[in-house]
Write a protein that holds these residues in place. Sequence first.
Motif, PDB file in Angstrom:
ATOM      1  N   ALA A 201       0.856  -1.184   0.000  1.00 45.31           N
ATOM      2  CA  ALA A 201       0.000   0.000   0.000  1.00 45.31           C
ATOM      3  C   ALA A 201       0.892   1.233   0.000  1.00 45.31           C
ATOM      4  O   ALA A 201       1.759   1.379   0.844  1.00 45.31           O
ATOM      5  N   GLY A 202       0.696   2.110  -0.966  1.00 45.76           N
ATOM      6  CA  GLY A 202       1.520   3.305  -1.071  1.00 45.76           C
ATOM      7  C   GLY A 202       2.590   3.134  -2.130  1.00 45.76           C
ATOM      8  O   GLY A 202       2.511   2.264  -2.995  1.00 45.76           O
ATOM      9  N   GLU A 203       3.615   3.972  -2.043  1.00 50.02           N
ATOM     10  CA  GLU A 203       4.693   3.933  -3.026  1.00 50.02           C
ATOM     11  C   GLU A 203       6.014   3.595  -2.338  1.00 50.02           C
ATOM     12  O   GLU A 203       6.215   3.903  -1.175  1.00 50.02           O
ATOM     13  N   VAL A 204       6.872   2.956  -3.089  1.00 50.61           N
ATOM     14  CA  VAL A 204       8.209   2.632  -2.603  1.00 50.61           C
ATOM     15  C   VAL A 204       9.155   3.681  -3.162  1.00 50.61           C
ATOM     16  O   VAL A 204       9.251   3.851  -4.377  1.00 50.61           O
ATOM     17  N   GLN A 205       9.843   4.397  -2.277  1.00 51.75           N
ATOM     18  CA  GLN A 205      10.810   5.420  -2.677  1.00 51.75           C
ATOM     19  C   GLN A 205      12.202   4.904  -2.347  1.00 51.75           C
ATOM     20  O   GLN A 205      12.428   4.354  -1.264  1.00 51.75           O
ATOM     21  N   THR A 206      13.118   5.072  -3.268  1.00 49.87           N
ATOM     22  CA  THR A 206      14.503   4.660  -3.050  1.00 49.87           C
ATOM     23  C   THR A 206      15.419   5.806  -3.423  1.00 49.87           C
ATOM     24  O   THR A 206      15.255   6.423  -4.478  1.00 49.87           O
ATOM     25  N   LEU A 207      16.391   6.078  -2.573  1.00 47.99           N
ATOM     26  CA  LEU A 207      17.453   7.031  -2.869  1.00 47.99           C
ATOM     27  C   LEU A 207      18.749   6.232  -2.844  1.00 47.99           C
ATOM     28  O   LEU A 207      19.154   5.725  -1.797  1.00 47.99           O
ATOM     29  N   LEU A 208      19.351   6.057  -4.009  1.00 44.99           N
ATOM     30  CA  LEU A 208      20.544   5.225  -4.164  1.00 44.99           C
ATOM     31  C   LEU A 208      21.727   6.119  -4.509  1.00 44.99           C
ATOM     32  O   LEU A 208      21.705   6.830  -5.508  1.00 44.99           O
TER      33      LEU A 208
ATOM     34  N   ARG B 252      12.073   3.578   1.491  1.00 45.19           N
ATOM     35  CA  ARG B 252      10.948   3.779   2.392  1.00 45.19           C
ATOM     36  C   ARG B 252       9.647   3.505   1.656  1.00 45.19           C
ATOM     37  O   ARG B 252       9.556   3.669   0.449  1.00 45.19           O
ATOM     38  N   VAL B 253       8.674   3.064   2.438  1.00 46.73           N
ATOM     39  CA  VAL B 253       7.327   2.882   1.928  1.00 46.73           C
ATOM     40  C   VAL B 253       6.518   4.043   2.477  1.00 46.73           C
ATOM     41  O   VAL B 253       6.451   4.250   3.685  1.00 46.73           O
ATOM     42  N   LYS B 254       5.938   4.817   1.570  1.00 45.17           N
ATOM     43  CA  LYS B 254       5.205   6.011   1.950  1.00 45.17           C
ATOM     44  C   LYS B 254       3.769   5.877   1.474  1.00 45.17           C
ATOM     45  O   LYS B 254       3.516   5.550   0.317  1.00 45.17           O
ATOM     46  N   GLN B 255       2.840   6.106   2.409  1.00 48.09           N
ATOM     47  CA  GLN B 255       1.424   6.041   2.094  1.00 48.09           C
ATOM     48  C   GLN B 255       0.824   7.389   2.450  1.00 48.09           C
ATOM     49  O   GLN B 255       0.715   7.734   3.628  1.00 48.09           O
ATOM     50  N   GLY B 256       0.510   8.177   1.426  1.00 46.21           N
ATOM     51  CA  GLY B 256       0.056   9.544   1.672  1.00 46.21           C
ATOM     52  C   GLY B 256       1.191  10.339   2.300  1.00 46.21           C
ATOM     53  O   GLY B 256       2.295  10.376   1.789  1.00 46.21           O
ATOM     54  N   ARG B 257       0.919  10.936   3.445  1.00 42.59           N
ATOM     55  CA  ARG B 257       1.966  11.678   4.163  1.00 42.59           C
ATOM     56  C   ARG B 257       2.707  10.815   5.173  1.00 42.59           C
ATOM     57  O   ARG B 257       3.660  11.262   5.790  1.00 42.59           O
ATOM     58  N   ASN B 258       2.240   9.595   5.354  1.00 40.24           N
ATOM     59  CA  ASN B 258       2.822   8.713   6.371  1.00 40.24           C
ATOM     60  C   ASN B 258       3.922   7.831   5.804  1.00 40.24           C
ATOM     61  O   ASN B 258       3.763   7.239   4.738  1.00 40.24           O
ATOM     62  N   ILE B 259       5.008   7.748   6.541  1.00 43.01           N
ATOM     63  CA  ILE B 259       6.075   6.820   6.189  1.00 43.01           C
ATOM     64  C   ILE B 259       5.789   5.534   6.947  1.00 43.01           C
ATOM     65  O   ILE B 259       5.782   5.506   8.173  1.00 43.01           O
ATOM     66  N   ARG B 260       5.503   4.469   6.207  1.00 41.13           N
ATOM     67  CA  ARG B 260       5.116   3.199   6.813  1.00 41.13           C
ATOM     68  C   ARG B 260       6.328   2.441   7.351  1.00 41.13           C
ATOM     69  O   ARG B 260       6.237   1.773   8.363  1.00 41.13           O
ATOM     70  N   SER B 261       7.428   2.479   6.655  1.00 37.39           N
ATOM     71  CA  SER B 261       8.648   1.821   7.104  1.00 37.39           C
ATOM     72  C   SER B 261       9.819   2.369   6.303  1.00 37.39           C
ATOM     73  O   SER B 261       9.651   2.964   5.246  1.00 37.39           O
ATOM     74  N   GLU B 262      11.022   2.173   6.841  1.00 27.40           N
ATOM     75  CA  GLU B 262      12.213   2.710   6.190  1.00 27.40           C
ATOM     76  C   GLU B 262      13.387   1.779   6.459  1.00 27.40           C
ATOM     77  O   GLU B 262      13.471   1.162   7.511  1.00 27.40           O
TER      78      GLU B 262
ATOM     79  N   GLN C 278      15.926   8.533 -11.550  1.00 31.42           N
ATOM     80  CA  GLN C 278      16.237   9.873 -12.038  1.00 31.42           C
ATOM     81  C   GLN C 278      17.441  10.392 -11.261  1.00 31.42           C
ATOM     82  O   GLN C 278      17.498  10.293 -10.038  1.00 31.42           O
ATOM     83  N   ARG C 279      18.418  10.941 -11.980  1.00 35.73           N
ATOM     84  CA  ARG C 279      19.588  11.521 -11.309  1.00 35.73           C
ATOM     85  C   ARG C 279      19.153  12.793 -10.594  1.00 35.73           C
ATOM     86  O   ARG C 279      18.430  13.613 -11.147  1.00 35.73           O
ATOM     87  N   VAL C 280      19.576  12.925  -9.333  1.00 37.97           N
ATOM     88  CA  VAL C 280      19.250  14.105  -8.535  1.00 37.97           C
ATOM     89  C   VAL C 280      20.535  14.682  -7.956  1.00 37.97           C
ATOM     90  O   VAL C 280      21.597  14.048  -8.000  1.00 37.97           O
ATOM     91  N   GLN C 281      20.442  15.871  -7.393  1.00 37.49           N
ATOM     92  CA  GLN C 281      21.607  16.515  -6.789  1.00 37.49           C
ATOM     93  C   GLN C 281      22.078  15.733  -5.567  1.00 37.49           C
ATOM     94  O   GLN C 281      21.285  15.075  -4.893  1.00 37.49           O
ATOM     95  N   ASP C 282      23.353  15.853  -5.264  1.00 39.92           N
ATOM     96  CA  ASP C 282      23.925  15.171  -4.096  1.00 39.92           C
ATOM     97  C   ASP C 282      23.221  15.548  -2.806  1.00 39.92           C
ATOM     98  O   ASP C 282      23.168  14.754  -1.871  1.00 39.92           O
ATOM     99  N   SER C 283      22.661  16.735  -2.739  1.00 44.48           N
ATOM    100  CA  SER C 283      22.005  17.217  -1.524  1.00 44.48           C
ATOM    101  C   SER C 283      20.563  16.742  -1.402  1.00 44.48           C
ATOM    102  O   SER C 283      19.918  17.000  -0.380  1.00 44.48           O
ATOM    103  N   PHE C 284      20.045  16.009  -2.388  1.00 43.82           N
ATOM    104  CA  PHE C 284      18.654  15.564  -2.374  1.00 43.82           C
ATOM    105  C   PHE C 284      18.412  14.624  -1.192  1.00 43.82           C
ATOM    106  O   PHE C 284      19.227  13.768  -0.892  1.00 43.82           O
ATOM    107  N   ARG C 285      17.275  14.801  -0.517  1.00 39.57           N
ATOM    108  CA  ARG C 285      16.898  13.953   0.616  1.00 39.57           C
ATOM    109  C   ARG C 285      15.462  13.509   0.449  1.00 39.57           C
ATOM    110  O   ARG C 285      14.633  14.255  -0.086  1.00 39.57           O
ATOM    111  N   LEU C 286      15.137  12.310   0.926  1.00 39.35           N
ATOM    112  CA  LEU C 286      13.757  11.851   0.914  1.00 39.35           C
ATOM    113  C   LEU C 286      12.983  12.652   1.955  1.00 39.35           C
ATOM    114  O   LEU C 286      13.440  12.837   3.079  1.00 39.35           O
ATOM    115  N   MET C 287      11.822  13.131   1.591  1.00 37.48           N
ATOM    116  CA  MET C 287      10.983  13.902   2.516  1.00 37.48           C
ATOM    117  C   MET C 287       9.764  13.106   2.890  1.00 37.48           C
ATOM    118  O   MET C 287       9.251  12.338   2.225  1.00 37.48           O
TER     119      MET C 287
END
Length: 167
Positions: free
Chosen positions: A66-73, A86-96, A158-167
């Motif tokens: 449930a929700g989306e899986v976000q990865t910062l590699l 992390r698994v994010k459902q709406g504004r809630n982080i379900r697990s990381e 997608q390539r992102v800046q070195d300073s990018f953080r998961l929110m």
Amino acid sequence: MSNHGFLRWSAAAVCLMLAGCGIPRPSDSLLLLAPENLPEPVCVAPAAGQSLTGVWYVVRKQADVAGEVQTLLTLTADGKMRQQIRVKQGRNIRSELRETGCWEAPQGKLVLRISRSNGEMVDYRDPMYTLTYLIERNDARRVVFREDKPGSKPITGQRVQDSFRLM
């Protein structure tokens, strides 16, 4: 992330939560901690100019999640990698999950070798801590890869800046 990878990740998260509560880790736990005498692995720098070096952001849906899986590699020029999932459902982080280790890119592949999971050293010699992907496309802005197994689906980063953080 495959079902195997997600199950490993989920089991690791549950085991770490149980460890934090003072409950002994089950002997059949999927998180294989490193033996006391296992040395920290030494990462080897990939060939100079490796185009996979950088920070990659992946957002995707996964069956049975449930929700989306976000990865910062993060793949560094010295062969080290960091991965935050992390698994994010709406504004809630379900697990990381936060993993570190080494990476290499032999002939059209990306190989991640995990040595620490949420700060704990794992038995990185176990094959479950090695993730192998086939690179389908890689340019300055995007990478498309898939797990090295039949029936796997493409994953786009997608390539992102070195300073990018998961929110």
